[in-house]
Scaffold this active site. Structure first.
Site: not given
Ligand SMILES: Cc1cc2nc3c(=O)[nH]c(=O)nc-3n(C[C@H](O)[C@H](O)[C@H](O)COP(=O)(O)O)c2cc1C
Length: 182
Positions: A77, A79, A110-111
């Site tokens: 990630s 973020h 994620d992302g």
């Protein structure tokens, strides 16, 4: 790499209201502890039998360290691109990390997951699962719990179609041959 731990009291966030600039910025700065090191993960691990999952890993060497620290999973990630401008996209870091960990822990990502095809690409390149950030918030803002359920349902349907159109009969058929890197 910055390792950060944030703990939110159930009673709510204590965001300074009287600051001249952004109280949220002040609050967030208070949540970062630059003295934390990899060794603190051993302490963290000793507090609970729950599996340790590290979020924010974007390099193969950090992923290897996560294995050595006993982590059960990592979340690739950046973020959501909201911390370090110009950081590598999670998907671009995936191959190096999958190779580095060599199945010794679960790799989540994620992302930028916005469509079913994004999920397919991540799984094809070796992620075990993907996580969602903003799409969930958008669904929540649009229609509360039902909006979140709708977002998840749309992604699931798109993913089903993407698998079918790729000629895969089951999840195990998804592999890196589906992705062409230009
Ligand atoms: C409003 C907002 C607040 C976030 N706060 C945190 C946080 O406190 N800690 C954290 O690890 N990630 C935080 N993130 C990042 C998400 O956990 C996640 O990594 C990111 O949103 C995934 O990208 P996506 O939004 O493109 O799906 C935040 C993201 C958003 C949009």
């Amino acid at each position: 790499m910055v390792i950060y731990v944030y703990i939110r009291a159930l009673s709510g966030l204590n965001i300074p209201q009287e600051h001249e600039e952004s109280g949220l910025l002040v609050y967030f700065a208070q949540q970062l502890d630059s003295s934390i090191t990899w060794r603190d993960l051993e302490w963290l691990q000793s507090l609970s039998p729950l599996p340790l999952v590290l979020k924010g890993i974007l390099r193969g060497d950090d992923a290897t360290r996560a294995v050595e620290c006993g982590a059960k999973a990592i979340v690739l990630s950046n973020h959501g691109g909201r911390q370090l401008d110009g950081a590598i996209a999670s998907l671009d870091a995936l191959c190096e990390i999958v190779e580095a960990v060599d199945s010794r822990l679960e790799v989540l990502l994620d992302g930028g997951i916005r469509r079913g095809i994004d999920i397919l690409k991540a799984l094809a390149l070796g992620a075990r699962a993907v996580l969602l950030g903003r799409p969930v918030l958008w669904g929540l803002a649009a229609d509360g719990e039902a909006g979140v359920a709708h977002v998840i349902s749309l992604l699931k349907d798109e993913f089903d179609v993407a698998i079918a159109l790729s000629g895969c009969a089951k999840l195990q058929d998804i592999n890196s041959s589906l992705v062409f890197k230009s």
